[in-house]
Scaffold this active site. Structure first.
Site, mmCIF file in Angstrom:
data_model
loop_
_atom_site.group_PDB
_atom_site.id
_atom_site.type_symbol
_atom_site.label_atom_id
_atom_site.label_comp_id
_atom_site.label_asym_id
_atom_site.label_seq_id
_atom_site.Cartn_x
_atom_site.Cartn_y
_atom_site.Cartn_z
ATOM 1 N N GLU A 69 0.851 -1.199 0.000
ATOM 2 C CA GLU A 69 0.000 0.000 0.000
ATOM 3 C C GLU A 69 0.883 1.243 0.000
ATOM 4 O O GLU A 69 2.002 1.214 0.504
ATOM 5 C CB GLU A 69 -0.941 -0.003 1.210
ATOM 6 C CG GLU A 69 -0.286 -0.272 2.564
ATOM 7 C CD GLU A 69 0.254 0.957 3.260
ATOM 8 O OE1 GLU A 69 -0.062 2.070 2.803
ATOM 9 O OE2 GLU A 69 1.004 0.804 4.244
ATOM 10 N N CYS A 117 5.153 5.375 9.500
ATOM 11 C CA CYS A 117 5.814 4.644 8.407
ATOM 12 C C CYS A 117 7.259 5.057 8.188
ATOM 13 O O CYS A 117 8.166 4.214 8.246
ATOM 14 C CB CYS A 117 5.053 4.861 7.108
ATOM 15 S SG CYS A 117 3.532 3.945 7.049
ATOM 16 N N LYS A 124 10.075 4.096 10.791
ATOM 17 C CA LYS A 124 10.184 2.636 10.921
ATOM 18 C C LYS A 124 10.703 2.008 9.625
ATOM 19 O O LYS A 124 11.602 1.165 9.636
ATOM 20 C CB LYS A 124 8.782 2.105 11.263
ATOM 21 C CG LYS A 124 8.509 0.677 10.967
ATOM 22 C CD LYS A 124 7.124 0.278 11.431
ATOM 23 C CE LYS A 124 6.057 0.337 10.364
ATOM 24 N NZ LYS A 124 6.201 -0.628 9.272
#
Ligand code: UDX
Length: 445
Positions: free
Chosen positions: A149, A258, A261
């Site tokens: 995604e 996001c 990480k």
């Protein structure tokens, strides 16, 4: 219009619910499975556990086509099962895949062919490992597809329904084609490729976006040293069609669930293979330093920060979300508290709780800035565009604004009687003077 499929989803988190809601909107029958009973109860009662525009309406509109369950067995009829579980970093910086393995343990058994489609962000090589794990568990009928995604918080529904591309990495073409068919009706380029490349596309896209941010932040820092304006520079650079205008907003660095990480996971992935990814290491370091530059700007104006009151305006990692994961505000608050400053924090939706222990949480901007020695714009909330008002100037002990998002117009803000510093913008001689009379503390009436 897509031919209706039955879809299963492991994980009722942000990715799982956006994926489920959008696939139901495209006409599919969806069942979302999670292991947390309270979450499933809430979803069955029509409550969403986080803030994401358009999603509540979409889930409500498709109520008849989307169900929620605790029982993995309920996914037995699914033709495609998406894995949308979290992959947080471990102590080593690698992605923790334990939730992926639990999903595999819970996979229902059926004679029919099923496809497992990975939406979670995983290290390159995960597809191979999952394939081996499926074989070891006797799931000969289960195909594997990587289908990452590219959703951004705050407009995830729009991103899903109007993507730039759909990436599908498969071991077998027919499995890839089955996943592609789910998106029929969305007219965009489809990148059909191998599994490892699909996994890498996701990591590389994120890393490139972060590289642009750290790059423009470094340009901003040089602009400050030489008297150029990074907003003008980004405008001029972004008009080059080879470069484009996106992700060139200088500021106090990226945060969120996001980027931090995933950059660490990619850096670790490279290191584990014996490669030092120098550029990415620098991107991460620049981002860390960028948050801390605000402290230096405050010290330039206020001297020692001990006992100074600093208003942090905006706590979420970006506007439009209540998400505080890896938010620059957290680093700023703890650095300020360590310097002995009093932190007064405000956000329209984010509620930091224990994360910002030691800071005073305020219900309004005016409460946060009252008697403050400085106000720092940390998140680009629209309501902060009005910050340079006579009321705020009057309420503050010293009218100093550090604009970490370049939200305000420097000239207008200075004309309104504030000392102002953005990121990478020319500093006025007024703002540079350490003992400017206008910055003396206001004597209470
Ligand atoms: C990001 C990616 O955009 C998405 O494709 C991926 O799937 C998940 O990570 P998100 O974290 O929701 O999405 O936010 P995004 O809007 O991309 O912003 C990330 C961070 O970068 C924010 O802290 C934002 O303030 C910062 N940013 C973004 C900048 O500092 N400058 C910019 O020009 C753009």
């Amino acid at each position: 219009m897509a031919e209706t499929q039955t879809i299963g989803i492991f994980g009722a988190g942000w990715v799982g619910l956006v994926t489920g809601g959008c696939l139901a909107e495209l006409g599919h029958d969806v069942i979302v499975r999670d292991v947390v009973p309270e979450r499933i109860d809430a979803l069955q009662g029509g409550e969403l556990p986080f803030h994401e525009p358009d999603l509540p309406e979409m889930l409500a509109r498709n109520r008849g086509r989307i169900g929620y369950t605790l029982a993995a067995e309920d996914l037995v009829e699914a033709e495609t099962i998406f894995i949308c579980v979290q992959t947080p970093p471990t102590y080593s910086g690698d992605a923790d895949l334990s939730y992926v393995w639990s999903a595999l343990d819970d996979l229902p058994r059926t004679e029919r062919r099923q496809i497992l489609a990975m939406k979670s962000t995983v290290p390159v090589g995960t597809g191979e490992k999952v394939r081996a794990a499926l074989e070891a568990r006797g799931h000969e009928n289960v195909g594997y597809v990587s289908n990452p995604e590219f959703l951004a918080e705050g407009h995830a529904v729009r991103d899903f329904m109007n993507p730039d591309r759909i990436v599908i990495g498969a071991f077998h073409d027919e499995d890839g084609a089955a996943v592609e068919a789910l998106y029929a009706g969305i007219d965009v380029p489809v990148v059909n490729t191998d599994v490892a490349s699909a996994e890498m596309i996701k990591l590389a896209a994120n890393a490139f976006l972060m590289t642009r941010i750290s790059f423009i932040n470094e340009i901003a820092n040089v602009c400050e040293a030489v008297g150029a304006d990074v907003v003008e520079v980004a405008r001029g650079v972004g008009l080059d069609h080879r470069l484009g205008p996106h992700f060139l907003r200088a500021g106090i660095g990226y945060g969120g669930s996001c980027f931090p990480k995933d950059s660490l996971a990619l850096k670790q992935l490279a290191s584990n293979s014996g490669y030092h990814f120098q550029l990415l290491a620098a991107v991460i370091e620049v981002n860390e330093l960028q948050k801390r530059r605000v402290i230096q700007k405050l010290q330039k104006h206020l001297g020692k920060l001990r006992g100074k009151k600093v208003a942090l305006l905006g706590l979420a990692f970006k506007a439009g979300t209540d998400d505080m994961r890896e938010a620059p505000s957290l680093v700023l608050a703890s650095r300020l508290l360590a310097e002995g400053a009093e932190v007064r924090a405000w956000d329209p939706v984010a509620r930091p709780g224990e994360l910002m222990k030691g800071a005073v949480l305020c219900d309004s901007v005016s409460e946060a800035v009252t008697d403050a020695d400085a106000a720092v714009i940390v998140t680009e909330w629209e309501e902060l565009r009005e910050l340079a008002s006579p009321e705020v100037r009057e309420a503050m002990a010293r009218p100093l604004i550090i604009d970490g998002r370049n939200l305000l117009d420097p000239e207008e803000t200075r004309a309104a009687g504030f000392a102002y510093e953005g990121i990478g913008r020319p500093t006025s001689p007024f703002a540079a003077l350490p003992e400017t009379p206008e910055l003396e503390p206001r004597i209470p009436q």
